[in-house]
Scaffold this motif. Structure first.
Motif, PDB file in Angstrom:
ATOM      1  N   CYS A 178      16.596  37.507 -23.903  1.00 44.71           N
ATOM      2  CA  CYS A 178      15.418  37.497 -23.040  1.00 44.71           C
ATOM      3  C   CYS A 178      14.157  37.203 -23.847  1.00 44.71           C
ATOM      4  O   CYS A 178      13.288  36.439 -23.405  1.00 44.71           O
ATOM      5  CB  CYS A 178      15.301  38.835 -22.321  1.00 44.71           C
ATOM      6  SG  CYS A 178      13.935  38.929 -21.146  1.00 44.71           S
ATOM      7  N   SER A 179      14.053  37.786 -25.033  1.00 49.51           N
ATOM      8  CA  SER A 179      12.884  37.547 -25.877  1.00 49.51           C
ATOM      9  C   SER A 179      12.786  36.085 -26.283  1.00 49.51           C
ATOM     10  O   SER A 179      11.711  35.473 -26.218  1.00 49.51           O
ATOM     11  CB  SER A 179      12.945  38.435 -27.121  1.00 49.51           C
ATOM     12  OG  SER A 179      12.861  39.796 -26.789  1.00 49.51           O
ATOM     13  N   LEU A 180      13.903  35.514 -26.698  1.00 47.24           N
ATOM     14  CA  LEU A 180      13.887  34.122 -27.148  1.00 47.24           C
ATOM     15  C   LEU A 180      13.560  33.168 -26.006  1.00 47.24           C
ATOM     16  O   LEU A 180      12.745  32.246 -26.162  1.00 47.24           O
ATOM     17  CB  LEU A 180      15.244  33.766 -27.771  1.00 47.24           C
ATOM     18  CG  LEU A 180      15.593  34.490 -29.072  1.00 47.24           C
ATOM     19  CD1 LEU A 180      16.989  34.107 -29.550  1.00 47.24           C
ATOM     20  CD2 LEU A 180      14.565  34.188 -30.147  1.00 47.24           C
ATOM     21  N   VAL A 181      14.179  33.384 -24.855  1.00 50.54           N
ATOM     22  CA  VAL A 181      13.953  32.482 -23.722  1.00 50.54           C
ATOM     23  C   VAL A 181      12.510  32.584 -23.227  1.00 50.54           C
ATOM     24  O   VAL A 181      11.842  31.564 -22.989  1.00 50.54           O
ATOM     25  CB  VAL A 181      14.947  32.802 -22.587  1.00 50.54           C
ATOM     26  CG1 VAL A 181      14.580  32.023 -21.325  1.00 50.54           C
ATOM     27  CG2 VAL A 181      16.365  32.465 -23.015  1.00 50.54           C
ATOM     28  N   SER A 182      12.010  33.797 -23.068  1.00 51.08           N
ATOM     29  CA  SER A 182      10.645  33.967 -22.563  1.00 51.08           C
ATOM     30  C   SER A 182       9.616  33.447 -23.562  1.00 51.08           C
ATOM     31  O   SER A 182       8.629  32.808 -23.175  1.00 51.08           O
ATOM     32  CB  SER A 182      10.380  35.437 -22.259  1.00 51.08           C
ATOM     33  OG  SER A 182      10.530  36.237 -23.422  1.00 51.08           O
ATOM     34  N   THR A 183       9.843  33.683 -24.849  1.00 51.75           N
ATOM     35  CA  THR A 183       8.904  33.184 -25.859  1.00 51.75           C
ATOM     36  C   THR A 183       8.890  31.666 -25.891  1.00 51.75           C
ATOM     37  O   THR A 183       7.821  31.040 -25.985  1.00 51.75           O
ATOM     38  CB  THR A 183       9.279  33.738 -27.242  1.00 51.75           C
ATOM     39  OG1 THR A 183       9.272  35.164 -27.203  1.00 51.75           O
ATOM     40  CG2 THR A 183       8.293  33.266 -28.295  1.00 51.75           C
ATOM     41  N   LEU A 184      10.055  31.049 -25.805  1.00 55.63           N
ATOM     42  CA  LEU A 184      10.128  29.588 -25.799  1.00 55.63           C
ATOM     43  C   LEU A 184       9.444  29.008 -24.564  1.00 55.63           C
ATOM     44  O   LEU A 184       8.711  28.010 -24.657  1.00 55.63           O
ATOM     45  CB  LEU A 184      11.592  29.147 -25.853  1.00 55.63           C
ATOM     46  CG  LEU A 184      11.846  27.633 -25.897  1.00 55.63           C
ATOM     47  CD1 LEU A 184      11.210  27.029 -27.142  1.00 55.63           C
ATOM     48  CD2 LEU A 184      13.338  27.338 -25.853  1.00 55.63           C
ATOM     49  N   ALA A 185       9.649  29.640 -23.412  1.00 54.00           N
ATOM     50  CA  ALA A 185       9.021  29.150 -22.184  1.00 54.00           C
ATOM     51  C   ALA A 185       7.500  29.260 -22.259  1.00 54.00           C
ATOM     52  O   ALA A 185       6.775  28.324 -21.895  1.00 54.00           O
ATOM     53  CB  ALA A 185       9.560  29.933 -20.984  1.00 54.00           C
ATOM     54  N   VAL A 186       7.013  30.396 -22.743  1.00 56.01           N
ATOM     55  CA  VAL A 186       5.562  30.577 -22.863  1.00 56.01           C
ATOM     56  C   VAL A 186       4.982  29.623 -23.897  1.00 56.01           C
ATOM     57  O   VAL A 186       3.880  29.085 -23.720  1.00 56.01           O
ATOM     58  CB  VAL A 186       5.254  32.045 -23.225  1.00 56.01           C
ATOM     59  CG1 VAL A 186       3.782  32.215 -23.574  1.00 56.01           C
ATOM     60  CG2 VAL A 186       5.616  32.958 -22.068  1.00 56.01           C
ATOM     61  N   LEU A 187       5.703  29.387 -24.976  1.00 56.89           N
ATOM     62  CA  LEU A 187       5.221  28.474 -26.015  1.00 56.89           C
ATOM     63  C   LEU A 187       5.084  27.049 -25.484  1.00 56.89           C
ATOM     64  O   LEU A 187       4.070  26.373 -25.723  1.00 56.89           O
ATOM     65  CB  LEU A 187       6.179  28.508 -27.205  1.00 56.89           C
ATOM     66  CG  LEU A 187       5.798  27.642 -28.410  1.00 56.89           C
ATOM     67  CD1 LEU A 187       4.468  28.091 -28.995  1.00 56.89           C
ATOM     68  CD2 LEU A 187       6.892  27.696 -29.468  1.00 56.89           C
ATOM     69  N   ILE A 188       6.074  26.590 -24.753  1.00 56.61           N
ATOM     70  CA  ILE A 188       6.010  25.237 -24.187  1.00 56.61           C
ATOM     71  C   ILE A 188       4.873  25.133 -23.173  1.00 56.61           C
ATOM     72  O   ILE A 188       4.087  24.171 -23.182  1.00 56.61           O
ATOM     73  CB  ILE A 188       7.359  24.874 -23.541  1.00 56.61           C
ATOM     74  CG1 ILE A 188       8.448  24.785 -24.616  1.00 56.61           C
ATOM     75  CG2 ILE A 188       7.258  23.554 -22.787  1.00 56.61           C
ATOM     76  CD1 ILE A 188       9.838  24.562 -24.061  1.00 56.61           C
ATOM     77  N   LEU A 189       4.778  26.125 -22.296  1.00 56.53           N
ATOM     78  CA  LEU A 189       3.709  26.111 -21.296  1.00 56.53           C
ATOM     79  C   LEU A 189       2.337  26.182 -21.955  1.00 56.53           C
ATOM     80  O   LEU A 189       1.392  25.499 -21.527  1.00 56.53           O
ATOM     81  CB  LEU A 189       3.897  27.283 -20.335  1.00 56.53           C
ATOM     82  CG  LEU A 189       2.893  27.384 -19.184  1.00 56.53           C
ATOM     83  CD1 LEU A 189       2.986  26.157 -18.285  1.00 56.53           C
ATOM     84  CD2 LEU A 189       3.132  28.657 -18.376  1.00 56.53           C
ATOM     85  N   GLY A 190       2.216  26.988 -23.005  1.00 55.75           N
ATOM     86  CA  GLY A 190       0.937  27.103 -23.688  1.00 55.75           C
ATOM     87  C   GLY A 190       0.521  25.814 -24.366  1.00 55.75           C
ATOM     88  O   GLY A 190      -0.657  25.437 -24.337  1.00 55.75           O
TER      89      GLY A 190
END
Length: 237
Positions: A153-165
């Motif tokens: 969950c940490s990896l997926v959410s961090t990757l999603a937020v990073l791309i969106l950011g």
């Protein structure tokens, strides 16, 4: 005001840290080892993980002291000067920009000292008292499954937020700067001289704040969303 506030917060917070952190480290470990409120699995897990928060304690104390000193010692007097300066009331300005920050600083320093000396150790004393209820424990297999779920969950959410950011961050910065500058044009002329330094300071500060908020969001994905997902997975299994 930054120097007087820092002169109160840094010595008091540093003294409470240096004088009581070694004792906190030892007493916390001893309490976890002997308390009857924890089962064997949770006790071993706690003893293994305790160095992380205990060693991070001084760093968190230093960061908190820095943020508090900057906020109360610089931003508060600056905002009070802008808000009250136009009234030309020297007594009111002295109270809002100097006396109130100093009083808050003194109160915060005493509260930090009280927590380091009294509150924390009182709580540990309570944990070491005899306990006749069911001790709190965890299942190793369920805990392993929860840890895997938390990591994913940490990896997926961090990757999603990073791309969106990366896609949206430049537009957010540009919009924030535009809104900030538009407020300057709406400022009354008689207050422009008071507000102008504040606005000039905000031009480089806004990108820093936006980027800092984004990094904080990334950190929250690792520190909050992941563990929350792990807790949900543990409870659900």
């Amino acid at each position: 005001m930054l120097i007087p506030v820092t002169g109160i917060t840094v010595p008091s917070w540093l003294a409470s840290l240096l004088l009581h952190w070694p004792r906190s480290f030892v007493v916390t470990y001893y309490t976890v080892a002997v308390t009857e409120r924890l089962g064997p699995n949770l006790r071993v897990l706690s003893l293994l993980l305790l160095p992380v928060p205990l060693l991070a304690w001084p760093l968190l104390m230093a960061v908190s002291c820095l943020i508090f000193s900057l906020g109360v010692g610089f931003l508060w007097p600056l905002a009070a000067t802008v808000a009250v300066g136009g009234s030309l009331d020297g007594e009111k300005l002295l109270e809002a920009a100097i006396m109130q920050p100093l009083e808050l600083t003194r109160h915060a320093a005493s509260e930090v000292w009280r927590f380091s000396v009294v509150s924390y150790f009182s709580y540990l004393d309570e944990l070491r008292r005899p306990y006749f209820g069911e001790p709190l424990d965890v299942s190793p297999l369920r805990l392993l499954f929860a840890a895997v779920a938390a990591l994913c969950c940490s990896l997926v959410s961090t990757l999603a937020v990073l791309i969106l950011g990366m896609l949206r961050l430049p537009f957010i910065m540009a919009r924030a700067l535009a809104e900030w500058l538009s407020q300057l044009t709406a400022c009354p002329t008689k207050l422009a001289c008071l507000w102008l330094p504040f606005w000039l300071l905000g031009i480089p500060a806004i990108p820093v704040l936006v980027l800092g908020g984004f990094l904080l969001l990334l950190a929250s994905c690792l520190a909050y969303l992941g563990p929350t997902c792990g807790v949900v997975a543990y409870v659900a299994t």
